[in-house]
Design a protein around this motif. Sequence first.
Motif, PDB file in Angstrom:
ATOM      1  N   ARG A 239       0.842  -1.191   0.000  1.00 28.25           N
ATOM      2  CA  ARG A 239       0.000   0.000   0.000  1.00 28.25           C
ATOM      3  C   ARG A 239       0.880   1.246   0.000  1.00 28.25           C
ATOM      4  O   ARG A 239       2.036   1.189   0.387  1.00 28.25           O
ATOM      5  N   ASP A 240       0.282   2.367  -0.433  1.00 28.67           N
ATOM      6  CA  ASP A 240       1.018   3.626  -0.420  1.00 28.67           C
ATOM      7  C   ASP A 240       1.037   4.150   1.009  1.00 28.67           C
ATOM      8  O   ASP A 240       0.026   4.604   1.532  1.00 28.67           O
ATOM      9  N   HIS A 242       3.101   6.585   2.176  1.00 22.18           N
ATOM     10  CA  HIS A 242       3.845   7.849   2.227  1.00 22.18           C
ATOM     11  C   HIS A 242       3.452   8.669   3.454  1.00 22.18           C
ATOM     12  O   HIS A 242       4.299   9.253   4.128  1.00 22.18           O
ATOM     13  N   THR A 251       9.252   5.777  -2.214  1.00 23.00           N
ATOM     14  CA  THR A 251       8.005   5.567  -2.926  1.00 23.00           C
ATOM     15  C   THR A 251       7.467   4.200  -2.505  1.00 23.00           C
ATOM     16  O   THR A 251       8.153   3.444  -1.822  1.00 23.00           O
ATOM     17  N   SER A 252       6.220   3.906  -2.900  1.00 20.74           N
ATOM     18  CA  SER A 252       5.616   2.622  -2.545  1.00 20.74           C
ATOM     19  C   SER A 252       5.209   1.887  -3.809  1.00 20.74           C
ATOM     20  O   SER A 252       4.869   2.504  -4.816  1.00 20.74           O
ATOM     21  N   ALA A 254       2.323  -0.169  -4.873  1.00 17.69           N
ATOM     22  CA  ALA A 254       1.009  -0.367  -4.254  1.00 17.69           C
ATOM     23  C   ALA A 254       0.057  -1.147  -5.141  1.00 17.69           C
ATOM     24  O   ALA A 254       0.044  -0.991  -6.360  1.00 17.69           O
ATOM     25  N   GLY A 290       3.384   4.642  -5.662  1.00 18.64           N
ATOM     26  CA  GLY A 290       2.870   5.536  -4.625  1.00 18.64           C
ATOM     27  C   GLY A 290       3.483   6.923  -4.715  1.00 18.64           C
ATOM     28  O   GLY A 290       4.310   7.205  -5.590  1.00 18.64           O
ATOM     29  N   LYS A 291       3.067   7.776  -3.778  1.00 17.63           N
ATOM     30  CA  LYS A 291       3.602   9.148  -3.735  1.00 17.63           C
ATOM     31  C   LYS A 291       5.110   9.108  -3.493  1.00 17.63           C
ATOM     32  O   LYS A 291       5.615   8.241  -2.789  1.00 17.63           O
TER      33      LYS A 291
END
Lengths: 359, 355
Positions: A239-240, A242, A251-252, A254, A290-291
């Motif tokens: 999962r993200d 952040h 970063t992720s 996700a 992810g972010k």
Amino acid sequence: MKKLFALVLTFLVLVLFGSGNVTYAKQGKIKVAFLYIGPHNDGGWSQAHDEGRIYLQKHLPYVITSYSESVPEGAPCEKVVRDYIHKGYKVIFGTSFGFMNCLYNVAKDYPNVIFEHCSGYKTRKNMGTYFGRMYQVDYLAGLVAGMTTKSNYIGFVAPFPIPEVVREIDSFTIGAREVNPKVTVHVIWTNSWFNPVKERSAAETFIANGADIIVSGCDSPASIEAAKKAGIHAIAYDRDIHNMFPKTVLTSRAWNWGVYYVKVLKEVHNGTWKSERYWGGLDTGIVKLGKFGDTVPEKVKAYVLKKEKEIKEGKFKIFEGPIYNQHGKLMVKKGQELPDKDKLSLQWFVKGVVGSIPR
Amino acid sequence: MLYFEKRQSVPQRFKVVIPIISLLIGLIIGAIAVAIVGINPLDVYGGILSNAFGSWYAFSETLVAATPLILITAGLIVVFKMNIWNIGAYGQYIMGAIFSSYFALFASNGLSKPIMLSVMVTASMVGGAIWALIPTLLKIFWEVNEVITTLLLNYIALYILKFLMYGPWKNPTSYGFPLSKTFPQNAILPILFNGTRLTIGIIFALIAVLIIWFLIKKSKFGYEIRVIGDNPLAARYAGISVNRDIIIGMAISGALAGLAGMTEVSGIVHYLQVKIGADYGYTAIIVAWIAYLDPLVTILASTLFGGLASGGYSLQITMRVSYGIVGLIESITLFSLVGAQIFLNYKLRWKNGSS
């Protein structure tokens, strides 16, 4: 003795009739059940699926969803699935590899129920499989890591030596070394999807050996916490996250299952669903990057987003040759791409990975 | 002040009344816990009951879970009566599953189903018995505490299973996942009733109970193990071969746990994997106590437990309660059932004055 018997009997009757007020689905809605291997709020794999379930529930008014958490992979699974079917559930999502034979067995007995199994390989007319091309996201994360590492030593905390994970490590390494050929990616197997103690100690081992980026391939945030404590960076999985680690997580990688669940239920609703082996990439949205972390430079972001666009448009293929294995042997020739069937049974590391696949 | 006084004799009706009262107390405490999280306890208990016993299908699933429990418990009773603590049913179960799977996976060609299954049953019992005899011999010759050795052998058995699943026995077409090949048809236990998963394993379990009942109640061996349990020194003076009886008892106990492993892989799972329900080996210890080490009561107690387990999973579906709540109720109920047994042998007294 008789009195006691009567007492117990009264109790049982009370209990049985007292339970009649369980509410069931309204007429005309499709009932959809999800099986999770862990708790629905485990912060990782199962929670990513549960977020997908909630997304589905919000987007399609004609479905009713339910889930069972911490379902064991062995004997009890079949009972859970059959219970759902007896209660009128028409679509069953099994979200862990270990549910494969359980779903496969039950699917034989209920040709009118639709089964969807995540990450497996057995299918029937009424049972499809689904998964996402996470390796595309791994590649992008590899770019971020390759451009930001200073020690050129990256530690990958990996669960099981199965093709899915080998593929992640390989594509991550391809990304990292494309932008920084000095990088080596080191692997420790935890032999568990979720084992915070082992994940933390693997991360600490890497840190002691000079790693400045930890990649988590497992489902707990333990290795990320270890990275935070040591003041270095990490790349998250599932999962993200952040928001939880804005400075630590670069970063992720996700999962975004909701888009797939909506797609399946739309097809079921329209009567167009067909059993298939679904393997969606970045373009479908089932996997996403992810972010970016607060410290990631703008020029890195720009390069990664450019590559993401190329992958989505099919202009760039990660497993396109020349690709060498760990020992320097040419595995994929220039101009060729590793076919999907070889990606799905991948059992060798690319050049730049330090570690071995147990046999 | 309050104090416990040992009963001279245990009235027969107490054996019925005390567990029922303690069950009710456990359920009431569980109900309070459930009510605190805002769920109607009657719904929860009703849910467990109807999901475990409410239909033929539900009941058949309860018996599926009860089958390995009955087998393991029947064996444990024999050694527990001698005050020998076999905590290793978990590992013996795994070894039984491994031994029988060997024949299913590598030696099944051309054998008829009855012969194949007989081979597997024998292999599983031999495997379980070997695993139980290692700590037994250590105990007899070097007085090593069997609680520790049987417990530690559980981990060794688990790692042997993991080694086989990740290595030599892994199915080459399972994409690297740790599963064996599916058993051939002649290595799968026949189903008793169509539409259920109940196999002839339950008949094995009932036969085992009858044999153990006969052994304990009617045979010289049964008399001897009771004497050993009451006073091993006296047993020795009376000319009973204590060591021989302990070896026989542990072999029986291990063999039945091994057989339970076989009924699970051959009857339910149909292949070998890391998760094959070996936890039954721990649950059976509690079941044996609740059954007062009586083989016939074992059937009832195992069925109750099978129902709790299988009803508990279904409860998630009907009631939307988390699995933790189901586990909580189970544990509280167990605790009060086992804890209340002190009132069987002791009575609570009030003594006036100073002490």
